[in-house]
Write a protein that holds these residues in place. Structure first.
Motif, PDB file in Angstrom:
ATOM      1  N   UNK A 166       0.826  -1.188   0.000  1.00 38.65           N
ATOM      2  CA  UNK A 166       0.000   0.000   0.000  1.00 38.65           C
ATOM      3  C   UNK A 166       0.875   1.258   0.000  1.00 38.65           C
ATOM      4  N   UNK A 219      -6.499  -2.008   8.906  1.00 36.99           N
ATOM      5  CA  UNK A 219      -5.736  -0.769   9.043  1.00 36.99           C
ATOM      6  C   UNK A 219      -6.138   0.012  10.284  1.00 36.99           C
ATOM      7  N   UNK A 257     -12.298   4.195   9.411  1.00 39.20           N
ATOM      8  CA  UNK A 257     -13.295   4.856   8.574  1.00 39.20           C
ATOM      9  C   UNK A 257     -12.784   5.142   7.165  1.00 39.20           C
ATOM     10  N   UNK A 258     -11.557   5.604   7.056  1.00 41.17           N
ATOM     11  CA  UNK A 258     -11.057   5.987   5.733  1.00 41.17           C
ATOM     12  C   UNK A 258     -10.612   4.777   4.925  1.00 41.17           C
ATOM     13  N   UNK A 259     -10.045   3.782   5.597  1.00 44.60           N
ATOM     14  CA  UNK A 259      -9.387   2.718   4.853  1.00 44.60           C
ATOM     15  C   UNK A 259     -10.025   1.343   5.011  1.00 44.60           C
ATOM     16  N   UNK A 260     -11.121   1.289   5.755  1.00 43.76           N
ATOM     17  CA  UNK A 260     -11.709  -0.028   5.978  1.00 43.76           C
ATOM     18  C   UNK A 260     -13.181  -0.094   5.650  1.00 43.76           C
ATOM     19  N   UNK A 261     -13.939   0.743   6.303  1.00 47.25           N
ATOM     20  CA  UNK A 261     -15.394   0.655   6.216  1.00 47.25           C
ATOM     21  C   UNK A 261     -15.899   1.120   4.852  1.00 47.25           C
ATOM     22  N   UNK A 262     -16.758   0.318   4.245  1.00 45.75           N
ATOM     23  CA  UNK A 262     -17.482   0.762   3.063  1.00 45.75           C
ATOM     24  C   UNK A 262     -18.881   1.074   3.570  1.00 45.75           C
ATOM     25  N   UNK A 263     -19.135   2.342   3.893  1.00 44.24           N
ATOM     26  CA  UNK A 263     -20.226   2.710   4.803  1.00 44.24           C
ATOM     27  C   UNK A 263     -21.630   2.383   4.324  1.00 44.24           C
ATOM     28  N   UNK A 264     -21.894   2.589   3.040  1.00 45.63           N
ATOM     29  CA  UNK A 264     -23.278   2.425   2.584  1.00 45.63           C
ATOM     30  C   UNK A 264     -23.592   1.025   2.079  1.00 45.63           C
ATOM     31  N   UNK A 265     -22.649   0.123   2.212  1.00 45.32           N
ATOM     32  CA  UNK A 265     -22.943  -1.240   1.789  1.00 45.32           C
ATOM     33  C   UNK A 265     -23.250  -2.079   3.031  1.00 45.32           C
ATOM     34  N   UNK A 281     -22.286   1.483   8.218  1.00 45.05           N
ATOM     35  CA  UNK A 281     -22.109   2.752   8.933  1.00 45.05           C
ATOM     36  C   UNK A 281     -23.004   2.836  10.168  1.00 45.05           C
ATOM     37  N   UNK A 282     -24.034   1.993  10.239  1.00 44.86           N
ATOM     38  CA  UNK A 282     -24.942   2.058  11.383  1.00 44.86           C
ATOM     39  C   UNK A 282     -24.459   1.280  12.602  1.00 44.86           C
TER      40      UNK A 282
END
Lengths: 499, 311
Positions: A298, A330, A334-342, A390-391
């Protein structure tokens, strides 16, 4: 704030919570993730409207319907994520939206003079005319506190202000807090670090699952009792490593030699055996995270040799790392892991797609089974796997990311600050999981700024300093003291790298 | 335990609902509206935008945009016309689609490898490809006479259903399946939602994003074939002109978020039909065409507003 209620669809987030703040005191809010700390703060700062209870300010009941009302009364928040403009000067940030004007335009001279006076008052060596991003996170945080003071605020909310600061910076922050107290400003402090909480608080209010558990003076409440009130179950204090790992006849999963990655890594060597938990210790900026980034492809241009199971490999992108059986949770969830809306289902299965698809088509049954398996195994708390990621609370999001990588059945998993920003109870769970993962023969590379966490879990620890190996500690030598000693001085006894 | 989906209903079903409402209003107010020829016109006239829209949906779902599709149509149809002129129909179609693939690969690589913003990259491609299209025949219209080929655009299934219905249906179904049922579709949505996380999750994002632009341009190539067949000529200046804006409008009205994320192919199809329906409605009521542009603008703004309402 008296018996505050807040109801979200499906959840009662706050149930009759009481909270009061005197002028000139530091009042700490403690609770697990999901306990309702943020919700309470958001009600106080007008982000949410309360569904019940009263807010009384200076003896008068007030109603906040927007975020401007509290600000007019002098309630100011310094958020975890800084809400300032990095490319403007310090002074401009302090007086943002309130620039002094002359007939010709903005009166820069007065602006910077005033700003500099405010900064000097706080004993900060920060220049008003310098661009904000010239300074580090800590200084930027101080500037945002100065902004709050210049707004003549009465209450300052500090939401996890120390999470990205090192020890010395924390001291500076505490110095500022003392000055705020002297100005009769009330401070609401939120932190997950127990030692800090005890060092700074006048009173502590504990929340648990949205309920009010009580308000205490630090002297009346031991750390152990506090933690028990927060999580409601017994947790083991300061344990030592109870694992019995014998690596003498185990193979190396990953060997990294002479890794250079300008400017943070200047020749680091690290190796992990199968089923071994290896820690990377060092201060902020010692190159811990960067070593992991190089291993996972990376980072940009890095040099050095990487061997996976004895074979030299080239890892240029995370795809290559995945193919070589590596996994990387990581530090920046939030920036590098979570795909919030899926959905949770999709988030768990994204890295393991090759195993659950045929001819490019996702096999829905396998995908659901995979998600189900890991939701159960990691005890992820969610009503359904169709919930958007994200919830979920921070701790549960972290478990989903762990699940994503475990689903790829890796040989080595890199965990960068896996317990950052999650509550004490979830921390314990994650640590147990790490041991369980290693127990299955997966190598673990654990990076943490909490030395006790490394001491509790690691079989071997590499100590780094300024991008160089400082030493290695094996199981029986591992202790908080030894690690700190190695960080600060050269410890010739264990100087040999890669035993 | 079931929870209510908290997807904004306007984002998911706004376009189909609006389409049904518009159709119903027209049934009562527009004279002679209820007829097979109206429906038939609606679909054949919006076929180009629907096909472009399917590709645009993929690209917008990745958080990108492609304003070069009109020029791609022009280039590929010029290449096609050159070959059909010499009676090579099959070769013409294949080469035309290969040209579309090539343009997509170039666009995708500039965006992913050299990290130039999609808007700028495709703006450059829009100019460049329009120029290439003009160069191919000295800037003049290329007429061809090939009855077999031009008949193709007027084929009617069972004597009444224009071929456009079939093409659009097949492509939309394929697009839907690709985006909702495959790895590629999941990667596209994930990339649109959080590109960094998707990359770290081990997804070959360069491949995924490039593929989205390639597919988008191939669909533009298909539209080019369809238009060239219908008009028996290829016009390098006007072919596909401003079609990209219609395709983007259809996608946006259809509910795919501009910032990237969940693609909504069915919504895009409805979006394209809504925009065309407005034109037809204005025509049939003898209102000057210019009003339809204003009405379209209103529809776009209202639909975005509705999609942004929280719950």
């Amino acid at each position: 704030m008296k018996s505050i209620d807040k109801i979200f669809p499906g959840v009662k987030a706050l149930k009759g919570v009481n909270f009061n703040l005197k002028s000139g005191e530091v009042h700490t809010l403690m609770g697990e993730n999901g306990a309702g700390k943020s919700t309470l703060i958001k009600i106080l700062t007008g982000v949410y409207e309360k569904d019940g209870g009263q807010i009384i300010f200076d003896g008068r009941e007030v109603h906040f319907t927007n975020t401007l009302d509290p600000q007019k009364l002098g309630i100011s928040t310094v958020y975890q994520e800084l809400n300032m403009i990095p490319y403007l000067t310090v002074g401009e940030n302090i007086y943002l939206g309130r620039y002094p004007k002359t007939r010709k335009g903005i009166d820069w001279k007065t602006l910077h003079e005033n700003a500099q006076r405010e900064l000097d008052d706080m004993g900060l060596s920060i220049s008003s005319r310098e661009r904000l991003n010239h300074y580090g996170t800590a200084a930027q945080q101080m500037v945002s506190i100065v902004r709050a003071i210049s707004l003549h605020c009465r209450i300052v909310v500090l939401d996890e202000p120390t999470s990205s600061l090192d020890t010395k910076e924390v001291e500076t922050l505490f110095g500022i807090i003392a000055k705020l107290k002297a100005k009769k400003i009330g401070i609401i402090f939120i932190s997950h670090r127990l030692d800090e909480v005890y060092a700074i608080s006048d009173r502590i209010t504990v929340l648990k699952d949205g309920s009010y558990e009580g308000t205490y003076k630090p002297a009346e409440l031991t750390q152990y009792e506090l933690v028990r009130k927060m999580v409601g179950k017994e947790i083991i204090q300061e344990g030592i490593n109870t694992r019995n790992y014998d690596g003498s006849n185990k193979e190396y999963v990953v060997e990294m030699e002479d890794i250079f990655y300008y400017p943070k890594v200047n020749g680091v060597s690290v190796a992990v055996k199968e089923g071994e938990i290896v820690g990377l210790a060092g201060l902020l900026g010692s190159g811990r995270t960067e070593v992991a980034q190089v291993l996972f492809g990376y980072a940009g241009n890095a040099s050095g040799t990487i061997k996976v199971k004895g074979n030299k490999v080239k890892i240029k992108a995370p795809t290559d790392a995945l193919k070589n059986g590596l996994a990387f949770v990581t530090e920046n969830r939030r920036e590098e892991g979570v795909i919030p809306n899926m959905t949770i289902r999709e988030n768990i299965s994204i890295s393991g797609m090759p195993q659950i698809s045929r001819w490019g088509f996702i096999q829905r049954k396998k995908q659901v089974a995979l998600a189900e398996k890991y939701i159960q195994r990691l005890e992820i708390k969610t009503p359904t796997m169709e919930q958007k990621l994200k919830n979920l609370s921070g701790g549960n999001q972290q478990k989903v990311l762990l699940a994503r990588w475990l689903a790829t059945e890796p040989d080595l998993i890199i965990l960068d600050e896996p317990t950052r920003g999650i509550d004490v109870g979830a921390k314990k769970e994650v640590e147990e999981l790490i041991k369980e993962i290693a127990g299955q023969g997966i190598g673990v590379l654990l990076i943490s700024s909490e030395i006790t966490e490394l001491v509790r879990n690691c079989d071997r620890i590499f100590v780094l300093r300024e991008g160089k190996n400082q030493g290695v500690l094996l199981k029986e030598d591992i202790s908080e003291e030894r690690i700190m000693k190695q960080i600060v001085e050269h410890d010739p006894v264990s100087r040999e790298v890669l035993t | 335990m079931k929870i209510k989906s908290e997807r904004n209903i306007f984002q998911a079903y706004g376009a189909p609902i609006a389409l049904v409402i518009l159709l119903l209003i027209n049934c009562f107010t527009t004279p002679n509206f209820i007829s097979w020829s109206t429906i038939s016109n609606l679909v054949t006239h919006s076929a180009t935008v629907m096909i472009l829209g399917i590709g645009m949906t993929m690209v917008i779902a990745t958080g990108g945009i492609n304003i070069s599709v009109g020029s791609v149509m022009a280039v590929s149809s010029m290449v096609l016309a050159k070959l059909v002129f010499k009676d090579h129909i099959i070769t013409g179609v294949i080469v035309c689609l290969l040209v579309a693939v090539a343009t997509g690969v170039i666009t995708g690589i500039i965006i992913t490898v050299f990290k130039v913003q999609p808007m700028i990259t495709t703006l450059a491609m829009m100019y460049a490809l329009r120029g290439v299209a003009k160069l191919l025949n000295g800037g003049t219209i290329l007429n061809y006479k090939n009855q077999d080929f031009s008949n193709f655009a007027y084929v009617k299934i069972a004597g009444i259903i224009p071929i456009h219905f079939v093409i659009v249906f097949v492509l939309a179904a394929a697009g839907f399946i690709l985006l909702r049922k495959t790895r590629f579709g999941l990667y596209v949505e994930a990339y649109g939602d959080n590109p960094t996380a998707t990359k770290i999750a081990g997804v070959n994002t360069i491949l995924v994003v490039t593929a989205a632009y390639v597919l988008c341009n191939v669909l533009a190539g298909v539209s080019g074939i369809l238009e060239a067949a219908a008009t028996t000529c290829a016009d390098p200046v006007n072919m596909g002109l401003n079609k990209e804006t219609d395709a983007i409008a259809a996608t946006v009205v259809g509910g795919t978020p501009m910032a990237g994320g969940r693609p909504n192919v069915f919504g895009t199809i409805c979006g394209a039909l809504i925009l065309q329906l407005i034109t037809i409605m204005i025509n049939m009521n003898n209102v000057p065409y210019s009003y339809s542009l204003v009405l379209k603008a209103l529809i776009i703004v209202i639909s975005i507003y509705a999609q942004n309402i929280k719950k």
